[in-house]
Design a protein around this motif. Structure first.
Motif, PDB file in Angstrom:
ATOM      1  N   ARG A 159       0.829  -1.217   0.000  1.00  0.00           N
ATOM      2  CA  ARG A 159       0.000   0.000   0.000  1.00  0.00           C
ATOM      3  C   ARG A 159       0.859   1.261   0.000  1.00  0.00           C
ATOM      4  NH1 ARG A 159      -5.367   0.348   3.315  1.00  0.00           N
ATOM      5  NH2 ARG A 159      -4.151  -0.253   5.126  1.00  0.00           N
ATOM      6  N   GLU A 160       1.999   1.221   0.723  1.00  0.00           N
ATOM      7  CA  GLU A 160       2.929   2.365   0.695  1.00  0.00           C
ATOM      8  C   GLU A 160       3.511   2.548  -0.706  1.00  0.00           C
ATOM      9  OE1 GLU A 160       6.081   2.061   3.766  1.00  0.00           O
ATOM     10  OE2 GLU A 160       4.732   0.608   4.719  1.00  0.00           O
ATOM     11  N   ILE A 161       3.902   1.427  -1.310  1.00  0.00           N
ATOM     12  CA  ILE A 161       4.518   1.482  -2.650  1.00  0.00           C
ATOM     13  C   ILE A 161       3.501   2.016  -3.664  1.00  0.00           C
ATOM     14  CG2 ILE A 161       5.512   0.051  -4.500  1.00  0.00           C
ATOM     15  CD1 ILE A 161       6.374  -1.849  -2.028  1.00  0.00           C
ATOM     16  N   ALA A 162       2.252   1.572  -3.509  1.00  0.00           N
ATOM     17  CA  ALA A 162       1.193   1.996  -4.436  1.00  0.00           C
ATOM     18  C   ALA A 162       0.924   3.495  -4.344  1.00  0.00           C
ATOM     19  CB  ALA A 162      -0.089   1.208  -4.156  1.00  0.00           C
ATOM     20  N   ALA A 163       1.340   4.102  -3.224  1.00  0.00           N
ATOM     21  CA  ALA A 163       1.120   5.543  -3.040  1.00  0.00           C
ATOM     22  C   ALA A 163       2.342   6.357  -3.457  1.00  0.00           C
ATOM     23  CB  ALA A 163       0.785   5.820  -1.570  1.00  0.00           C
ATOM     24  N   ASP A 164       3.406   5.696  -3.901  1.00  0.00           N
ATOM     25  CA  ASP A 164       4.664   6.359  -4.247  1.00  0.00           C
ATOM     26  C   ASP A 164       4.728   6.587  -5.766  1.00  0.00           C
ATOM     27  OD1 ASP A 164       7.309   7.058  -4.790  1.00  0.00           O
ATOM     28  OD2 ASP A 164       8.130   5.729  -3.249  1.00  0.00           O
ATOM     29  N   ALA A 165       4.263   7.751  -6.200  1.00  0.00           N
ATOM     30  CA  ALA A 165       4.146   8.034  -7.635  1.00  0.00           C
ATOM     31  C   ALA A 165       5.501   8.007  -8.340  1.00  0.00           C
ATOM     32  CB  ALA A 165       3.465   9.393  -7.839  1.00  0.00           C
ATOM     33  N   ASP A 166       6.561   8.488  -7.664  1.00  0.00           N
ATOM     34  CA  ASP A 166       7.894   8.493  -8.288  1.00  0.00           C
ATOM     35  C   ASP A 166       8.362   7.067  -8.586  1.00  0.00           C
ATOM     36  OD1 ASP A 166       7.890  11.200  -8.100  1.00  0.00           O
ATOM     37  OD2 ASP A 166       9.153  11.289  -6.304  1.00  0.00           O
ATOM     38  N   LEU A 167       8.144   6.181  -7.595  1.00  0.00           N
ATOM     39  CA  LEU A 167       8.553   4.784  -7.755  1.00  0.00           C
ATOM     40  C   LEU A 167       7.766   4.133  -8.901  1.00  0.00           C
ATOM     41  CD1 LEU A 167      10.457   2.768  -6.074  1.00  0.00           C
ATOM     42  CD2 LEU A 167       8.319   1.811  -5.260  1.00  0.00           C
ATOM     43  N   LEU A 168       6.460   4.338  -8.901  1.00  0.00           N
ATOM     44  CA  LEU A 168       5.617   3.735  -9.948  1.00  0.00           C
ATOM     45  C   LEU A 168       6.041   4.217 -11.336  1.00  0.00           C
ATOM     46  CD1 LEU A 168       1.990   3.736  -8.451  1.00  0.00           C
ATOM     47  CD2 LEU A 168       3.719   1.924  -8.387  1.00  0.00           C
ATOM     48  N   ALA A 169       6.452   5.509 -11.425  1.00  0.00           N
ATOM     49  CA  ALA A 169       6.841   6.061 -12.725  1.00  0.00           C
ATOM     50  C   ALA A 169       8.087   5.374 -13.277  1.00  0.00           C
ATOM     51  CB  ALA A 169       7.090   7.568 -12.588  1.00  0.00           C
ATOM     52  N   ARG A 170       8.915   4.794 -12.372  1.00  0.00           N
ATOM     53  CA  ARG A 170      10.144   4.122 -12.817  1.00  0.00           C
ATOM     54  C   ARG A 170       9.844   2.740 -13.410  1.00  0.00           C
ATOM     55  NH1 ARG A 170      13.796   4.084  -7.577  1.00  0.00           N
ATOM     56  NH2 ARG A 170      15.213   2.902  -8.916  1.00  0.00           N
ATOM     57  N   ILE A 171       8.644   2.224 -13.192  1.00  0.00           N
ATOM     58  CA  ILE A 171       8.349   0.855 -13.626  1.00  0.00           C
ATOM     59  C   ILE A 171       7.990   0.797 -15.118  1.00  0.00           C
ATOM     60  CG2 ILE A 171       6.909  -1.185 -13.207  1.00  0.00           C
ATOM     61  CD1 ILE A 171       6.779  -0.367 -10.250  1.00  0.00           C
ATOM     62  N   ALA A 172       7.095   1.699 -15.563  1.00  0.00           N
ATOM     63  CA  ALA A 172       6.824   1.891 -17.003  1.00  0.00           C
ATOM     64  C   ALA A 172       6.686   0.606 -17.836  1.00  0.00           C
ATOM     65  CB  ALA A 172       7.926   2.777 -17.613  1.00  0.00           C
ATOM     66  N   LEU A 173       5.609  -0.137 -17.610  1.00  0.00           N
ATOM     67  CA  LEU A 173       5.406  -1.394 -18.342  1.00  0.00           C
ATOM     68  C   LEU A 173       4.645  -1.168 -19.655  1.00  0.00           C
ATOM     69  CD1 LEU A 173       4.511  -3.720 -15.335  1.00  0.00           C
ATOM     70  CD2 LEU A 173       6.757  -3.089 -16.248  1.00  0.00           C
ATOM     71  N   ASP A 174       4.765  -2.125 -20.560  1.00  0.00           N
ATOM     72  CA  ASP A 174       4.103  -2.019 -21.861  1.00  0.00           C
ATOM     73  C   ASP A 174       3.450  -3.353 -22.229  1.00  0.00           C
ATOM     74  OD1 ASP A 174       3.294  -1.759 -24.445  1.00  0.00           O
ATOM     75  OD2 ASP A 174       5.266  -1.206 -25.256  1.00  0.00           O
ATOM     76  N   PRO A 175       2.154  -3.494 -21.939  1.00  0.00           N
ATOM     77  CA  PRO A 175       1.476  -4.785 -22.168  1.00  0.00           C
ATOM     78  C   PRO A 175       1.334  -5.139 -23.647  1.00  0.00           C
ATOM     79  CG  PRO A 175      -0.099  -3.118 -21.437  1.00  0.00           C
ATOM     80  CD  PRO A 175       1.264  -2.486 -21.345  1.00  0.00           C
ATOM     81  N   SER A 176       1.640  -4.232 -24.552  1.00  0.00           N
ATOM     82  CA  SER A 176       1.562  -4.597 -25.972  1.00  0.00           C
ATOM     83  C   SER A 176       2.795  -5.408 -26.372  1.00  0.00           C
ATOM     84  CB  SER A 176       1.456  -3.342 -26.838  1.00  0.00           C
ATOM     85  OG  SER A 176       2.708  -2.683 -26.918  1.00  0.00           O
ATOM     86  N   ARG A 177       3.846  -5.314 -25.560  1.00  0.00           N
ATOM     87  CA  ARG A 177       5.128  -5.933 -25.885  1.00  0.00           C
ATOM     88  C   ARG A 177       5.567  -6.934 -24.815  1.00  0.00           C
ATOM     89  NH1 ARG A 177       9.967  -4.885 -24.215  1.00  0.00           N
ATOM     90  NH2 ARG A 177       9.326  -3.137 -22.914  1.00  0.00           N
ATOM     91  N   GLY A 192      -5.516 -11.024 -22.331  1.00  0.00           N
ATOM     92  CA  GLY A 192      -4.401 -10.781 -23.259  1.00  0.00           C
ATOM     93  C   GLY A 192      -3.078 -11.038 -22.567  1.00  0.00           C
ATOM     94  N   ASN A 193      -2.225 -10.032 -22.526  1.00  0.00           N
ATOM     95  CA  ASN A 193      -0.871 -10.202 -21.980  1.00  0.00           C
ATOM     96  C   ASN A 193      -0.765  -9.905 -20.490  1.00  0.00           C
ATOM     97  OD1 ASN A 193       0.058 -10.935 -24.467  1.00  0.00           O
ATOM     98  ND2 ASN A 193       1.063  -8.978 -24.922  1.00  0.00           N
ATOM     99  N   VAL A 194      -1.901  -9.662 -19.829  1.00  0.00           N
ATOM    100  CA  VAL A 194      -1.858  -9.294 -18.404  1.00  0.00           C
ATOM    101  C   VAL A 194      -2.617 -10.333 -17.576  1.00  0.00           C
ATOM    102  CG1 VAL A 194      -2.453  -7.538 -16.699  1.00  0.00           C
ATOM    103  CG2 VAL A 194      -1.701  -6.838 -18.986  1.00  0.00           C
ATOM    104  N   ALA A 195      -1.943 -10.877 -16.550  1.00  0.00           N
ATOM    105  CA  ALA A 195      -2.570 -11.885 -15.694  1.00  0.00           C
ATOM    106  C   ALA A 195      -2.447 -11.487 -14.230  1.00  0.00           C
ATOM    107  CB  ALA A 195      -1.912 -13.249 -15.910  1.00  0.00           C
ATOM    108  N   THR A 196      -3.415 -11.939 -13.427  1.00  0.00           N
ATOM    109  CA  THR A 196      -3.365 -11.712 -11.978  1.00  0.00           C
ATOM    110  C   THR A 196      -3.640 -13.038 -11.276  1.00  0.00           C
ATOM    111  OG1 THR A 196      -5.699 -11.062 -12.057  1.00  0.00           O
ATOM    112  CG2 THR A 196      -4.084  -9.282 -12.036  1.00  0.00           C
ATOM    113  N   ALA A 197      -3.022 -13.209 -10.090  1.00  0.00           N
ATOM    114  CA  ALA A 197      -3.196 -14.447  -9.331  1.00  0.00           C
ATOM    115  C   ALA A 197      -3.443 -14.111  -7.872  1.00  0.00           C
ATOM    116  CB  ALA A 197      -1.964 -15.340  -9.472  1.00  0.00           C
ATOM    117  N   GLY A 198      -4.208 -14.988  -7.196  1.00  0.00           N
ATOM    118  CA  GLY A 198      -4.540 -14.742  -5.796  1.00  0.00           C
ATOM    119  C   GLY A 198      -4.243 -15.946  -4.922  1.00  0.00           C
TER     120      GLY A 198
END
Lengths: 207, 207
Positions: free
Chosen positions: A74-92, A142-148
């Motif tokens: 939850r802390e990480i999810a609130a860290d906009a700078d950190l999230l901006a460094r991840i930059a994923l591309d589900p088309s590729r 498509g190219n995105v999966a989630t697991a629980g």
């Protein structure tokens, strides 16, 4: 296939290492899963210190990315700078999220209004983030999966292998890690879970 | 309950971390599982560097010990000096071995002529060491248990929790880590696997 296993402080060991271990079964085919973290070292929820193998920026270069889970998501999810460094591309890239990793996936804008999976503890926060959570171990669009659920990470790995190398290779990887005396049952269940997200449905037009 | 997770260079991440993660679910009851290694750092079979939490000598003090698995177990099994540092006591400790860990257990003289479990790769070496290997995920004799197949480590953890805290606690720990949508099935199977080694058999005189 170069795979980033996104691993943050407070990470759940099962959620990072089960999938990574299974994906590395395909070493002979050039696959490699790497512990990918914002800092040189990360400390798990149970105090285990692990050296990262790749910096966070590797996530954008990787062929596939798995977002692990942990007690500080939850802390990480609130860290906009950190999230901006991840930059994923589900088309590729093939992208998977495990348990609370689904919350990060939602914040990265990669879930949208599609149903997703997460663990029971994270569920209220993922719902709060606007995601429809379903009572299933794995869901892919498509190219995105989630697991629980921690042990659903075997299905996330099997999905990624099935998508990137084929169902036969996924079957072999699950067979290897399954308990002795239960291998056939484990393989059958894993294939039942991932097949709907790999092959076109029976009777449906081929994609 | 203080638990040593014996982890050597070349270790299999699943075999050390699944059991450790599940055992640490009982943190609230004072349980703690520690990565226990001969050197300050150990490197997994897939190149992940982990800092040890306890030195090897902790194994003899711990209330319980799990011997993990890895790709260098045959070398370790041939190292008499290293084995002498482990010094386990099954009259006082709960002891479990995962996959190739069974080979170390045999070299430590803790298997004897009783049937044991291991993985398919290690099987010939364990047989060569004089052990009868059975086609099952878990086997226990008193305070000593063996498991075969990476994902059987959930059963090893469940057995240890059932023995040290009770079946109800084992059930809760497995419920937590099981895949969403499959929790009841996972709990039922895990309890079926460990119950014969925890409770007296029906109709048998109570121990």
């Amino acid at each position: 296939m170069q795979i980033a296993i996104l691993t943050f402080d407070g990470f759940n060991e099962l959620d990072s290492f089960i999938a990574a271990g299974i994906l590395n079964r395909l070493k002979g085919k050039g696959w490699a899963a790497h512990v990918t973290s914002p800092t040189e070292q990360v400390i798990s929820m149970n105090g285990v210190t692990v050296q990262r193998q790749r910096p966070l920026e590797f996530a954008r270069e990787a062929d596939a990315v798995l977002i692990g889970s942990g007690v500080r998501t939850r802390e990480i999810a609130a860290d906009a700078d950190l999230l901006a460094r991840i930059a994923l591309d589900p088309s590729r890239q093939l992208i998977g999220a495990q348990c609370s990793g689904t919350l990060l996936l939602a914040r990265l804008g990669l879930v949208g209004d599609l149903p997703a999976c997460t663990d029971l503890t994270t569920r209220p926060w993922v719902v709060e983030a606007g995601v429809e959570v379903i009572d299933a171990p794995l869901m892919a669009h498509g190219n995105v999966a989630t697991a629980g659920g921690c042990l659903a990470s075997q299905y996330l790995a099997a999905w990624m292998i099935a998508r990137g190398a084929g169902l036969r290779e996924a079957e072999e990887a699950i067979h290897y890690v399954a308990p002795v005396g239960e291998k056939a049952a484990y393989v059958e269940r894993a294939l039942d879970v991932v097949r709907p997200f790999v092959e076109p449905a029976a009777g449906a037009p081929a994609a």
